[in-house]
Design an enzyme around this catalytic site. Structure first.
Site, PDB file in Angstrom:
ATOM      1  CG  ASP A  80      -7.060   2.677   1.257  1.00  0.00           C
ATOM      2  OD1 ASP A  80      -7.478   2.824   0.873  1.00  0.00           O
ATOM      3  OD2 ASP A  80      -7.583   3.968   2.314  1.00  0.00           O
ATOM      4  CE  LYS A 129      -1.666   3.779   1.871  1.00  0.00           C
ATOM      5  NZ  LYS A 129      -1.481   4.798   3.154  1.00  0.00           N
TER       6      LYS A 129
END
Length: 219
Positions: A147, A128
DNA sequence: CTCCCGATAT
DNA sequence: ATATCAGGAG
């Protein structure tokens, strides 16, 4: 029905959702404040389980005292902890941003490496964070940023059956053209903040509701 | 799976 | 009191 046709319908729906998101949030952008790729990496590590707004409250003083990787690498760890404390997980985050900066200085001349396989070796950096840095600092798209918002909305929209962010990312990489990977993530995050919140989603105000199997109009 | 962890909303 | 916020590591 064949599995191929079903998947194609899902892809069509994803593309329609993307079109609407672009119309809804034409100026969506990374809301973390930074001047350099290293600062973006640090800000993104700090943003774990914390709002960007709060990260932006601590980074001006952090970057004033320690503007680059070399400075953070040499900083007193307790000073770093005090500066990042309001973002939560402050001991881990201070240790990770210093560890990452020390590795960046030692192995990459103080500059952020532009390959995801190298980035995710840095402490506190997984896919991420690496995707956010590569996309926003270098316009490199090696994956889809997944996320908490992208995970929640993608699940609610029925575009993945998985809960593991890595598998969700793989699903999205197949559903969306590469040039739209970051468009997708940043706009889903805007939509997650404004409409499709975790606790009380505003389905009655959601312009994606007719495409969403989870949409409920509250009475 | 648990732990890390402060600030805010409900 | 509890859940959540641009997660990652053990």
């Amino acid at each position: 029905m064949s599995i191929t046709r079903k998947w194609s319908a899902k892809q069509q729906r994803a593309l329609e959702i993307l079109i609407r998101l672009k119309r809804l949030y034409p100026d969506a952008h990374c809301t973390l404040n930074y001047d350099t790729p290293v600062q973006l990496l640090v800000a993104t590590i700090l943003s774990a389980q914390c709002t960007d707004e709060r990260v932006n409250q601590v980074t001006p003083e952090l970057f004033r005292q320690f503007p680059n990787a070399r400075a953070i690498a040499q900083a007193d760890i307790e000073v770093l902890e005090a500066l990042v404390r309001p973002t939560g997980f402050y001991r881990n985050k201070a240790k990770n941003i210093q560890g990452a900066c020390r590795m960046i200085v030692a192995e990459f001349g103080g500059q952020i490496p532009r390959r995801i396989e190298l980035l995710i070796k840095l402490p506190g950096v997984a896919r991420k964070t690496a995707n956010v840095v590569l996309a926003n600092a270098f316009d490199i798209h090696e994956g889809v940023t997944v996320d908490t918002h992208v995970k929640r909305l993608t699940q609610r929209l029925g575009l993945t059956e998985h809960s593991d962010p890595i598998r969700i990312e793989r699903d999205l990489m197949r559903l969306l053209p590469m040039e739209d990977w970051e468009n997708w993530s940043i706009r889903l995050i805007y939509h997650g903040r404004a409409i499709c919140q975790a606790k009380k989603p505003k389905c009655d105000a959601c312009l994606l509701a007719d495409l969403c199997p989870s949409a409920r109009i509250e009475g």
